[in-house]
Design a protein around this motif. Structure first.
Motif, PDB file in Angstrom:
ATOM      1  N   ASN A  63       0.811  -1.230   0.000  1.00 30.63           N
ATOM      2  CA  ASN A  63       0.000   0.000   0.000  1.00 30.63           C
ATOM      3  C   ASN A  63       0.841   1.275   0.000  1.00 30.63           C
ATOM      4  OD1 ASN A  63      -2.374  -1.533   0.087  1.00 30.63           O
ATOM      5  ND2 ASN A  63      -2.355  -1.589   2.333  1.00 30.63           N
ATOM      6  N   THR A  95       0.940   6.746   0.521  1.00 31.09           N
ATOM      7  CA  THR A  95       0.515   5.673   1.419  1.00 31.09           C
ATOM      8  C   THR A  95      -1.004   5.611   1.419  1.00 31.09           C
ATOM      9  OG1 THR A  95       2.440   6.082   2.846  1.00 31.09           O
ATOM     10  CG2 THR A  95       0.643   4.761   3.758  1.00 31.09           C
ATOM     11  N   ARG A  96      -1.536   4.503   0.940  1.00 35.47           N
ATOM     12  CA  ARG A  96      -2.993   4.369   0.863  1.00 35.47           C
ATOM     13  C   ARG A  96      -3.501   3.732   2.149  1.00 35.47           C
ATOM     14  NH1 ARG A  96      -6.973   5.407  -2.005  1.00 35.47           N
ATOM     15  NH2 ARG A  96      -5.635   6.393  -3.578  1.00 35.47           N
ATOM     16  N   ASP A  97      -4.279   4.506   2.913  1.00 38.20           N
ATOM     17  CA  ASP A  97      -4.827   4.031   4.179  1.00 38.20           C
ATOM     18  C   ASP A  97      -6.125   3.254   3.984  1.00 38.20           C
ATOM     19  OD1 ASP A  97      -2.747   5.312   5.519  1.00 38.20           O
ATOM     20  OD2 ASP A  97      -3.826   7.207   5.555  1.00 38.20           O
ATOM     21  N   SER A  98      -6.900   3.607   2.970  1.00 41.16           N
ATOM     22  CA  SER A  98      -8.150   2.912   2.681  1.00 41.16           C
ATOM     23  C   SER A  98      -8.493   3.157   1.217  1.00 41.16           C
ATOM     24  CB  SER A  98      -9.273   3.413   3.597  1.00 41.16           C
ATOM     25  OG  SER A  98      -9.597   4.765   3.297  1.00 41.16           O
ATOM     26  N   GLU A  99      -9.639   2.679   0.797  1.00 38.61           N
ATOM     27  CA  GLU A  99     -10.039   2.865  -0.600  1.00 38.61           C
ATOM     28  C   GLU A  99     -10.344   4.326  -0.912  1.00 38.61           C
ATOM     29  OE1 GLU A  99     -13.264   0.335  -1.535  1.00 38.61           O
ATOM     30  OE2 GLU A  99     -12.117  -1.539  -1.334  1.00 38.61           O
ATOM     31  N   THR A 100     -10.626   5.125   0.112  1.00 36.74           N
ATOM     32  CA  THR A 100     -10.997   6.522  -0.122  1.00 36.74           C
ATOM     33  C   THR A 100     -10.013   7.513   0.474  1.00 36.74           C
ATOM     34  OG1 THR A 100     -12.369   6.572   1.886  1.00 36.74           O
ATOM     35  CG2 THR A 100     -13.452   5.941  -0.188  1.00 36.74           C
ATOM     36  N   ARG A 101      -8.942   7.047   1.090  1.00 37.14           N
ATOM     37  CA  ARG A 101      -7.989   7.974   1.717  1.00 37.14           C
ATOM     38  C   ARG A 101      -6.558   7.571   1.398  1.00 37.14           C
ATOM     39  NH1 ARG A 101      -7.957  10.565   7.698  1.00 37.14           N
ATOM     40  NH2 ARG A 101      -9.505  11.820   6.588  1.00 37.14           N
ATOM     41  N   ASP A 103      -8.891  12.661   0.455  1.00 32.53           N
ATOM     42  CA  ASP A 103     -10.084  11.828   0.617  1.00 32.53           C
ATOM     43  C   ASP A 103     -10.896  11.896  -0.671  1.00 32.53           C
ATOM     44  OD1 ASP A 103     -10.038  10.978   3.528  1.00 32.53           O
ATOM     45  OD2 ASP A 103      -9.839  13.145   3.748  1.00 32.53           O
TER      46      ASP A 103
END
Length: 251
Positions: free
Chosen positions: A51, A69-75, A93
């Motif tokens: 990620n 750095t991708r923390d989630s699908e939207t952030r 976001d």
């Protein structure tokens, strides 16, 4: 069209052939090395961890590191580290709840913060034909997300540089990888090389073809021959510049 060639002509022809082959190889190698465009250069991508995607290189002679750095699908968090210039961390976001625009279309919401301060909030349309698909929360087109005013100085090319919301979002989504070298421009240079080589290999034939329809039994003057030989030096140098430009060009 059989003409006896001097040593000078043979050297010119050899140089033209060598340039054509050399830059064909260099262009092929350059096209195979892709990177993310940033400040007139290409940054090499790598994935040091899950990620995480890093883009590294040099822009205006300064080392640049951009880490996503991708923390989630939207952030996603995007760190811009430009040696001696800035170290900004943007949090993007996207996509958020959709908003309706003044054009009666619906676009996904977006929020971009930089170092904890809100940089942009509203809507974004990636399919906008002119690349300014940014909208305020009320749905009004807003160019602040796409544009960042900055100064310019030959002594300091980073003068006034700031990370824009558009740049942060582009890296957060994964920028399109590009490469240096234009095959179209290379073949244009190759086309011009052919005519220079034709003139160097068959100078008298080229002369007769140029004047056979308007002059009877034409003969080249000493001035024409001198200019022709000078062209065999000048034109390869111009072609060399064109090949180099084609090699460094980002299509």
């Amino acid at each position: 069209m059989d003409e006896e060639r001097t040593r000078f002509q043979k050297i010119v022809l050899l140089i033209l052939a060598a340039m054509a082959v050399l830059f064909a190889v260099l262009t092929a190698v350059s096209r195979s090395q892709k990177g993310a465009y940033f400040e007139e250069t290409l940054l090499r991508p790598s994935s040091p961890a899950q990620n995480v995607t890093a883009y590294t290189g040099k822009a205006h002679g300064t080392r640049v590191d951009i880490t996503v750095t991708r923390d989630s699908e939207t952030r996603a968090a995007v760190e811009f580290l430009i040696e001696g210039v800035l170290d900004d961390v943007c949090v993007v976001d996207y996509p958020l709840d959709p908003i309706r625009t003044e054009r009666w279309t619906t676009v996904d919401g977006v929020r971009v913060t930089k170092n904890g301060t809100l940089l942009f909030e509203g809507g974004y349309d990636p399919e906008d034909p002119i690349g300014w698909g940014w909208y305020t929360p009320e749905g009004v087109r807003d160019t602040r997300g796409a544009l960042t005013a900055r100064g310019y100085s030959d002594a300091n090319p980073w003068l006034g540089f700031e990370v824009s919301a558009n740049t942060a979002l582009r890296f957060a989504l994964g920028p399109e990888l590009e490469s240096r070298g234009s095959w179209a421009l290379y073949f244009l240079m190759l086309f011009c090389t052919f005519f220079v080589a034709l003139d160097a290999a068959f100078p008298m034939t080229v002369f007769y073809l140029q004047h056979c329809c308007d002059v009877r039994d034409p003969e080249p003057s000493d001035f024409y021959l001198a200019c022709q030989k000078a062209g065999w030096v000048v034109f390869p140098l111009l072609l060399l510049g064109g090949y180099c430009y084609a090699l460094r060009m980002i299509p």
